[in-house]
Design an enzyme around this catalytic site. Structure first.
Site, PDB file in Angstrom:
ATOM      1  N   GLN A 206      -2.668 -13.976 -93.263  1.00  0.00           N
ATOM      2  CA  GLN A 206      -3.657 -13.849 -92.181  1.00  0.00           C
ATOM      3  C   GLN A 206      -3.035 -13.259 -90.921  1.00  0.00           C
ATOM      4  O   GLN A 206      -3.702 -12.555 -90.164  1.00  0.00           O
ATOM      5  CB  GLN A 206      -4.260 -15.222 -91.841  1.00  0.00           C
ATOM      6  CG  GLN A 206      -5.225 -15.768 -92.866  1.00  0.00           C
ATOM      7  CD  GLN A 206      -4.538 -16.670 -93.867  1.00  0.00           C
ATOM      8  OE1 GLN A 206      -3.354 -16.522 -94.148  1.00  0.00           O
ATOM      9  NE2 GLN A 206      -5.273 -17.609 -94.424  1.00  0.00           N
ATOM     10  N   ASP A 247      -8.302 -26.582 -88.201  1.00  0.00           N
ATOM     11  CA  ASP A 247      -9.402 -26.671 -89.171  1.00  0.00           C
ATOM     12  C   ASP A 247     -10.120 -28.001 -89.064  1.00  0.00           C
ATOM     13  O   ASP A 247     -11.296 -28.112 -89.405  1.00  0.00           O
ATOM     14  CB  ASP A 247      -8.878 -26.466 -90.590  1.00  0.00           C
ATOM     15  CG  ASP A 247      -8.698 -24.983 -90.825  1.00  0.00           C
ATOM     16  OD1 ASP A 247      -7.677 -24.439 -90.370  1.00  0.00           O
ATOM     17  OD2 ASP A 247      -9.619 -24.371 -91.395  1.00  0.00           O
TER      18      ASP A 247
HETATM   19  O1  MRU Z   1      -7.413 -20.576 -94.841  1.00  0.00           O
HETATM   20  P1  MRU Z   1      -7.998 -20.053 -93.564  1.00  0.00           P
HETATM   21  O2  MRU Z   1      -7.657 -18.639 -93.268  1.00  0.00           O
HETATM   22  O3  MRU Z   1      -9.484 -20.343 -93.471  1.00  0.00           O
HETATM   23  O4  MRU Z   1      -7.304 -20.926 -92.432  1.00  0.00           O
HETATM   24  C1  MRU Z   1      -7.623 -20.684 -91.088  1.00  0.00           C
HETATM   25  C2  MRU Z   1      -6.804 -21.471 -90.139  1.00  0.00           C
HETATM   26  O5  MRU Z   1      -5.995 -22.278 -90.526  1.00  0.00           O
HETATM   27  C3  MRU Z   1      -7.084 -21.283 -88.695  1.00  0.00           C
HETATM   28  O6  MRU Z   1      -5.925 -21.512 -87.955  1.00  0.00           O
HETATM   29  C4  MRU Z   1      -8.147 -22.303 -88.245  1.00  0.00           C
HETATM   30  O7  MRU Z   1      -9.283 -22.245 -89.053  1.00  0.00           O
HETATM   31  C5  MRU Z   1      -8.546 -22.096 -86.841  1.00  0.00           C
HETATM   32  S1  MRU Z   1      -9.476 -20.628 -86.695  1.00  0.00           S
HETATM   33  C6  MRU Z   1     -10.090 -20.455 -85.202  1.00  0.00           C
END
Ligand code: MRU
Length: 357
Positions: A206, A247
């Site tokens: 990401q 999350d």
């Molecule tokens: O697996 P993902 O890409 O959905 O994980 C996203 C994250 O861990 C982000 O840091 C979190 O959702 C905060 S986004 C504003």
């Protein structure tokens, strides 16, 4: 168009967007699996497509998942009302399927439950329009929360230092602007940070694919590091803070976020750097007393074995692939929400923010 029926995006990156009206429109989801190389979107016209977009990570990031879930409920009301059975019962079944798409980001459950709750007092004839209006409101509120948090968080940073961020927390991960990346954007505009470092965030990359792409689009220079370079980066004296999203935040301030966040918090503490978590109030789960009550998603081993769908790992092995970890509250210096900033979060401080006292 009626101002109530649209979303004003703060920039050109739209992770999710509703196109058209409630009765015949659809949910447009930018396919983040293909970024930065290919910009293409899925048109989700039924609940199954919306669920797939969350489960297969076309859309990801807790607040963006929450917005998607709210729009998925528009599709769910539409579907439920065309079925033969009691539509409210059918809707509850579809809502449960949406909530099961991914386990850790609490914004998913929060958005679905908010819609279900609001429909308890709405006539059948108004249900679709009411759900559409609420989905748009949830999206708009998320953008407003991000803009507020960006200002609050930027003011907490030690001026002139570099920052490290992990995963992607920008417009791609939210309704727009971003949480941690929103703070970084605003702090950069205010000239409060000198350099931005982004960790690549294995296995899904990401940071390398999405954060670097977004910062580039905003003309903010970024230095990409491999995840294992973070300790050396801190030792080098180039950063003053680590800034991440969440999350799910437990009632005591423990934070579930992308795998690797906990290591960064430990490293930041041992290097005397500040550790900031930026998350809207919708990411706080007051039903989870502490982080050990947060479900952690495990994803397929192939994500660890492969890079860009090409196997790089040896054959005949297993993998452990938890995609989130929990950072204990006592490692967090700042928890930034749109309702205010908590210095050193704990149960009492979060309860105060909840009650507005
Ligand atoms: O697996 P993902 O890409 O959905 O994980 C996203 C994250 O861990 C982000 O840091 C979190 O959702 C905060 S986004 C504003």
């Amino acid at each position: 168009m009626n101002a109530e029926l649209k979303v004003d995006f703060p920039d050109t990156v739209h992770a999710v967007e509703w196109i058209g009206d409630a009765a015949s429109g659809y949910l447009k989801v930018l396919d983040q699996r293909l970024l930065p190389g290919i910009e293409t979107s899925l048109e989700a016209r039924d609940v199954d497509a919306a669920i797939l977009s969350i489960r297969e990570m076309l859309v990801r990031g807790a607040p963006a998942i929450g917005c998607t879930a709210a729009y998925a409920m528009v599709l769910a009301v539409r579907e439920a009302q065309t079925s033969q059975s009691d539509w409210r019962e059918r809707l509850r079944g579809l809502a449960d399927q949406i909530k099961a798409a991914r386990p850790t980001a609490v914004n998913l459950r929060w958005a679905v439950d908010r819609v279900l709750h609001s429909l308890e007092t709405v006539d059948s004839a108004r249900a679709l329009a009411a759900t559409f209006e609420l989905a748009l409101r949830i999206h708009r509120e998320d953008i407003e929360a991000n803009l507020t948090m960006a200002e609050l968080g930027a003011d907490c940073l030690e001026a002139g230092a570099g920052v490290l961020t992990h995963c992607n927390t920008g417009s791609l991960a939210t309704g727009g602007h971003g949480t941690a990346l929103g703070v970084i954007r605003t702090a950069w505009e205010k000239d409060r940070i000198s350099t931005v470092f982004a960790s690549e965030t294995r296995p899904w990359l990401q940071g390398a694919r999405l954060t670097a792409w977004e910062l580039n689009k905003s003309n903010i220079p970024v230095n990409l590091i491999v995840d294992s370079a973070s300790a050396a980066l801190m030792q080098s004296g180039q950063i003053g803070s680590v800034i991440v999203g969440a999350d799910r935040v437990a009632a005591n301030g423990d934070v579930a976020n992308k795998i690797g966040t906990y290591s960064l918090a430990l490293l930041a503490r041992s290097h005397g750097l500040s550790f900031m978590v930026v998350a809207p109030f919708s990411t706080i789960d007051f039903e989870a007393v502490s982080g050990d009550q947060i479900p952690i998603e495990n994803r397929p081993a192939a994500e660890v074995f492969n890079i860009a769908e090409k196997r790089v790992a040896a054959e005949g092995i297993d993998a452990w692939n938890p995609v989130f970890d929990v950072t204990p509250a006592d490692l967090i210096d700042w928890l930034v929400t749109e309702r205010g900033v908590i210095h050193k979060p704990n149960t009492e401080a979060l309860a105060k923010v909840r009650s507005g006292t």
